[in-house]
Motif scaffolding. Structure first.
Motif, PDB file in Angstrom:
ATOM      1  N   GLY A 192      28.894 -29.249  24.072  1.00  0.00           N
ATOM      2  CA  GLY A 192      27.562 -29.498  24.618  1.00  0.00           C
ATOM      3  C   GLY A 192      26.805 -28.215  24.896  1.00  0.00           C
ATOM      4  N   ALA A 193      27.504 -27.204  25.392  1.00  0.00           N
ATOM      5  CA  ALA A 193      26.865 -25.904  25.657  1.00  0.00           C
ATOM      6  C   ALA A 193      26.404 -25.253  24.357  1.00  0.00           C
ATOM      7  N   CYS A 194      27.207 -25.350  23.326  1.00  0.00           N
ATOM      8  CA  CYS A 194      26.802 -24.793  22.019  1.00  0.00           C
ATOM      9  C   CYS A 194      25.606 -25.560  21.459  1.00  0.00           C
ATOM     10  N   GLY A 195      25.630 -26.884  21.572  1.00  0.00           N
ATOM     11  CA  GLY A 195      24.488 -27.690  21.148  1.00  0.00           C
ATOM     12  C   GLY A 195      23.245 -27.353  21.948  1.00  0.00           C
ATOM     13  N   PHE A 196      23.434 -27.092  23.244  1.00  0.00           N
ATOM     14  CA  PHE A 196      22.315 -26.689  24.099  1.00  0.00           C
ATOM     15  C   PHE A 196      21.708 -25.377  23.601  1.00  0.00           C
ATOM     16  N   ALA A 197      22.548 -24.403  23.290  1.00  0.00           N
ATOM     17  CA  ALA A 197      22.046 -23.097  22.843  1.00  0.00           C
ATOM     18  C   ALA A 197      21.234 -23.214  21.552  1.00  0.00           C
ATOM     19  N   ILE A 198      21.745 -23.997  20.618  1.00  0.00           N
ATOM     20  CA  ILE A 198      21.025 -24.177  19.356  1.00  0.00           C
ATOM     21  C   ILE A 198      19.747 -24.968  19.593  1.00  0.00           C
ATOM     22  N   GLY A 199      19.849 -26.042  20.357  1.00  0.00           N
ATOM     23  CA  GLY A 199      18.690 -26.878  20.628  1.00  0.00           C
ATOM     24  C   GLY A 199      17.616 -26.178  21.432  1.00  0.00           C
ATOM     25  N   TYR A 200      18.025 -25.305  22.344  1.00  0.00           N
ATOM     26  CA  TYR A 200      17.058 -24.555  23.142  1.00  0.00           C
ATOM     27  C   TYR A 200      16.191 -23.678  22.244  1.00  0.00           C
ATOM     28  N   GLU A 201      16.824 -23.024  21.287  1.00  0.00           N
ATOM     29  CA  GLU A 201      16.078 -22.177  20.348  1.00  0.00           C
ATOM     30  C   GLU A 201      15.094 -23.021  19.545  1.00  0.00           C
ATOM     31  N   ARG A 202      15.539 -24.195  19.116  1.00  0.00           N
ATOM     32  CA  ARG A 202      14.671 -25.080  18.337  1.00  0.00           C
ATOM     33  C   ARG A 202      13.515 -25.598  19.195  1.00  0.00           C
ATOM     34  N   ASP A 203      13.792 -25.943  20.444  1.00  0.00           N
ATOM     35  CA  ASP A 203      12.738 -26.390  21.355  1.00  0.00           C
ATOM     36  C   ASP A 203      11.718 -25.283  21.599  1.00  0.00           C
ATOM     37  N   ALA A 204      12.210 -24.056  21.762  1.00  0.00           N
ATOM     38  CA  ALA A 204      11.317 -22.920  22.026  1.00  0.00           C
ATOM     39  C   ALA A 204      10.348 -22.697  20.865  1.00  0.00           C
ATOM     40  N   ARG A 205      10.758 -23.081  19.677  1.00  0.00           N
ATOM     41  CA  ARG A 205       9.897 -22.939  18.499  1.00  0.00           C
ATOM     42  C   ARG A 205       9.140 -24.224  18.180  1.00  0.00           C
ATOM     43  N   ALA A 206       9.225 -25.200  19.075  1.00  0.00           N
ATOM     44  CA  ALA A 206       8.537 -26.486  18.946  1.00  0.00           C
ATOM     45  C   ALA A 206       8.902 -27.206  17.647  1.00  0.00           C
ATOM     46  N   LYS A 207      10.173 -27.196  17.308  1.00  0.00           N
ATOM     47  CA  LYS A 207      10.655 -27.896  16.114  1.00  0.00           C
ATOM     48  C   LYS A 207      10.997 -29.341  16.469  1.00  0.00           C
TER      49      LYS A 207
ATOM     50  N   LEU B 284      16.476 -29.811  21.752  1.00  0.00           N
ATOM     51  CA  LEU B 284      17.560 -29.708  22.718  1.00  0.00           C
ATOM     52  C   LEU B 284      18.446 -30.951  22.747  1.00  0.00           C
ATOM     53  N   ARG B 285      17.868 -32.101  23.027  1.00  0.00           N
ATOM     54  CA  ARG B 285      18.669 -33.323  23.152  1.00  0.00           C
ATOM     55  C   ARG B 285      19.392 -33.672  21.868  1.00  0.00           C
ATOM     56  N   THR B 286      18.704 -33.541  20.750  1.00  0.00           N
ATOM     57  CA  THR B 286      19.308 -33.889  19.462  1.00  0.00           C
ATOM     58  C   THR B 286      20.540 -33.043  19.194  1.00  0.00           C
ATOM     59  N   HIS B 287      20.435 -31.746  19.389  1.00  0.00           N
ATOM     60  CA  HIS B 287      21.556 -30.858  19.096  1.00  0.00           C
ATOM     61  C   HIS B 287      22.712 -31.040  20.082  1.00  0.00           C
ATOM     62  N   ILE B 288      22.401 -31.287  21.336  1.00  0.00           N
ATOM     63  CA  ILE B 288      23.465 -31.556  22.311  1.00  0.00           C
ATOM     64  C   ILE B 288      24.207 -32.833  21.927  1.00  0.00           C
ATOM     65  N   ILE B 289      23.461 -33.884  21.612  1.00  0.00           N
ATOM     66  CA  ILE B 289      24.082 -35.162  21.263  1.00  0.00           C
ATOM     67  C   ILE B 289      24.942 -35.027  20.014  1.00  0.00           C
ATOM     68  N   ILE B 290      24.472 -34.327  19.014  1.00  0.00           N
ATOM     69  CA  ILE B 290      25.247 -34.163  17.781  1.00  0.00           C
ATOM     70  C   ILE B 290      26.521 -33.368  18.045  1.00  0.00           C
ATOM     71  N   ALA B 291      26.423 -32.271  18.782  1.00  0.00           N
ATOM     72  CA  ALA B 291      27.610 -31.449  19.052  1.00  0.00           C
ATOM     73  C   ALA B 291      28.635 -32.211  19.886  1.00  0.00           C
ATOM     74  N   VAL B 292      28.172 -32.875  20.929  1.00  0.00           N
ATOM     75  CA  VAL B 292      29.086 -33.639  21.791  1.00  0.00           C
ATOM     76  C   VAL B 292      29.680 -34.819  21.024  1.00  0.00           C
ATOM     77  N   GLY B 293      28.852 -35.521  20.270  1.00  0.00           N
ATOM     78  CA  GLY B 293      29.339 -36.658  19.484  1.00  0.00           C
ATOM     79  C   GLY B 293      30.381 -36.247  18.463  1.00  0.00           C
ATOM     80  N   ALA B 294      30.143 -35.153  17.765  1.00  0.00           N
ATOM     81  CA  ALA B 294      31.109 -34.678  16.767  1.00  0.00           C
ATOM     82  C   ALA B 294      32.416 -34.258  17.440  1.00  0.00           C
TER      83      ALA B 294
END
Length: 117
Positions: free
Chosen positions: A17-32, A36-46
């Motif tokens: 979840g922390a790794c998904g947060f880090a990736i998602g935070y970067e994506r959120d910061a760039r307004a992609k 954040l939520r998508t990447h956390i959910i994918i990392a935790v789910g996997a």
């Protein structure tokens, strides 16, 4: 399963979840779109799917007539995320959008799988 093992598995999910947060935070910061939520959910789910694949069927391992292959779930995670990622790719004329989003989702799933395993 003892308490130490359960804490280890919970820690794996939290790290994913922390790794998904880090990736998602970067994506959120760039307004992609996938943030954040998508990447956390994918990392935790996997990570959860890999944990279930690896440890969820320990009770039937010794039974006759049961053959288990934990890599089958991993292969389906890759296929499923690939399908989701393909839905994010949009081609208009000669412009391609969403390719980085698709690869980010796929890689995030891979990170979650590695941590779960």
């Amino acid at each position: 399963m003892n308490v130490t093992t359960q804490l280890d598995l919970i820690l794996r999910v939290l790290i994913a979840g922390a790794c998904g947060f880090a990736i998602g935070y970067e994506r959120d910061a760039r307004a992609k779109t996938a943030g954040l939520r998508t990447h956390i959910i994918i990392a935790v789910g996997a990570a959860l799917m890999m944990i279930v694949s690896k440890y969820g069927f320990m009770d039937v391992l010794g039974n006759k007539g049961f053959e288990l292959d934990p890599s089958r779930i991993a292969a389906q995670i890759v296929s499923g995320i690939g399908f989701i990622g393909a839905g994010t790719i949009i081609v208009k004329h000669e412009d391609v959008n969403g390719l980085t989003t698709a690869t980010g989702l796929w890689t995030t799933a891979g990170i979650g799988m590695a941590i779960g395993a």
